[in-house]
Design a protein around this motif. Structure first.
Motif: not given
Length: 357
Positions: A251-254, A261-263, A275-279, A320-323
């Protein structure tokens, strides 16, 4: 025997022999003239060998002349065919080059926004480039991936067992992958087992069943054409329409279709930074992974999701999506950990994405 009996027998004998006697008498007085035709002898015409030889030689000479002429015509047609084929091939190559040019220009433009790669690898399966990110409030890495075959990527369970876990480095080493990145979230039970969070798909099959979207969770993965798919799904039939090949949940869709998109509120502040990972993906279906550093779990280091949205919009990302992030965020290249894990050590995970040359 009486005389009358003998007389009766004589009459019968005369009656029986009468036809034969009549025929015998007729043959004596009639002469037959039977003629047998005699076949006249066949007369043969004498053969003039000299004349026949001359005629055959003339015919052979003419045939040889015709064959030479035919060969010449065939050679001319073949040369013309080769020339035409070469011209058509050149035209096709030129057309293919023209068709590919917009894609190459687009790829050059998006790559230019990332700068010069610090590492790269290419093969028949994959083109992969690693770039450094040095932003005002965070630092990290961008991984640009062109998947050219189904062999280029794999989503794996920890130690290939449901309920088990392993670090991204261990998974990449075990499989011989050139690059590894952490995937979806996880949930632990009271027996020390670590399970993938909600919907997880591997090789087109649901690992632990389908889970509808809950608290803004999203499925993130690839379809059978190696294109990025993801979002919120209330039923398995909705997701099945996208032909998922692999994927996990977080979560969430970015971003969707190039727009932010709305966070969800809790993800704006808890934690604010991490620390983040985004795909993500580009419009020509190449993938982009953003991996940012965070130094602890306090929320004071790393990137905000809003900052990553801005960065991806600048880079021309489509979806884009948050992993999973925080201590789960891991980027491995060639057997080395590239990022700085916020736990201070690698976290064993339920799922990892691996990339292969």
């Amino acid at each position: 025997m009486t005389a009358s009996s003998i007389q009766q027998i004589n009459r019968v004998m005369l009656l029986a022999c009468a036809p034969f006697l009549g025929m015998l008498i007729w043959l004596l007085f009639v002469s037959l003239d039977i003629s047998i035709p005699v076949k006249s002898p066949v007369t043969s015409t004498p053969i003039n060998l000299a004349q026949e030889t001359t005629t055959l030689n003339s015919m052979l000479t003419q045939a040889n002349s015709d064959a030479v002429q035919t060969k010449t015509v065939i050679q001319q047609y073949f040369q013309l065919y080769e020339k035409s084929t070469a011209e058509v091939t050149a035209m096709l190559q030129s057309a293919a080059s023209q068709i590919a040019k917009p894609g190459l220009i687009y790829d050059a433009r998006i790559t230019a926004k990332l700068g010069s790669p610090i590492r790269q690898a290419t093969s028949g399966n994959i083109d992969i480039q690693l770039f450094a990110l040095n932003e005002k409030h965070y630092s990290g890495y961008a991984l640009k991936v062109n998947l050219k075959s189904d062999k280029a990527i794999k989503l794996v369970l920890g130690n290939d067992k449901l309920g088990s876990s392993e670090t991204t480095l261990a998974a990449a080493s075990r499989y011989g992958a050139v690059v590894g990145i952490n995937a979806g979230g996880f949930a632990d039970d009271n027996r020390g087992k670590r399970y993938p969070l909600d919907t997880t798909v591997m090789n087109g099959k649901y690992v632990n069943g389908f889970f509808p979207t809950n608290n803004d969770t999203a499925f993130i993965g690839l379809n059978k054409d190696r294109k990025l798919i993801g979002g919120k799904f209330s039923s398995q039939s909705e997701l099945d329409k996208l032909n998922p090949l692999m994927g996990s949940t977080f979560v969430p869709v970015l971003m969707k279709n190039g727009s932010k998109t709305s966070i969800p509120y809790q993800w704006q502040s808890s934690p604010a930074r991490a620390a983040r990972t985004v795909m993500a993906n580009y419009k020509h279906d190449q993938l982009l992974f953003l991996v940012t550093d965070g130094y602890d779990e306090s929320g004071n280091s790393g990137a905000t999701l809003a900052e990553l949205q801005d960065k991806m919009q600048q880079l021309g990302v489509v979806d884009a999506y948050n992993l999973d992030g925080g201590g789960s965020t891991t980027l491995v290249w060639g057997g080395s950990v590239i990022n700085r894990p916020s736990d201070g050590r690698l976290r064993p995970l339920a799922t990892n994405f691996l990339f292969f040359k």
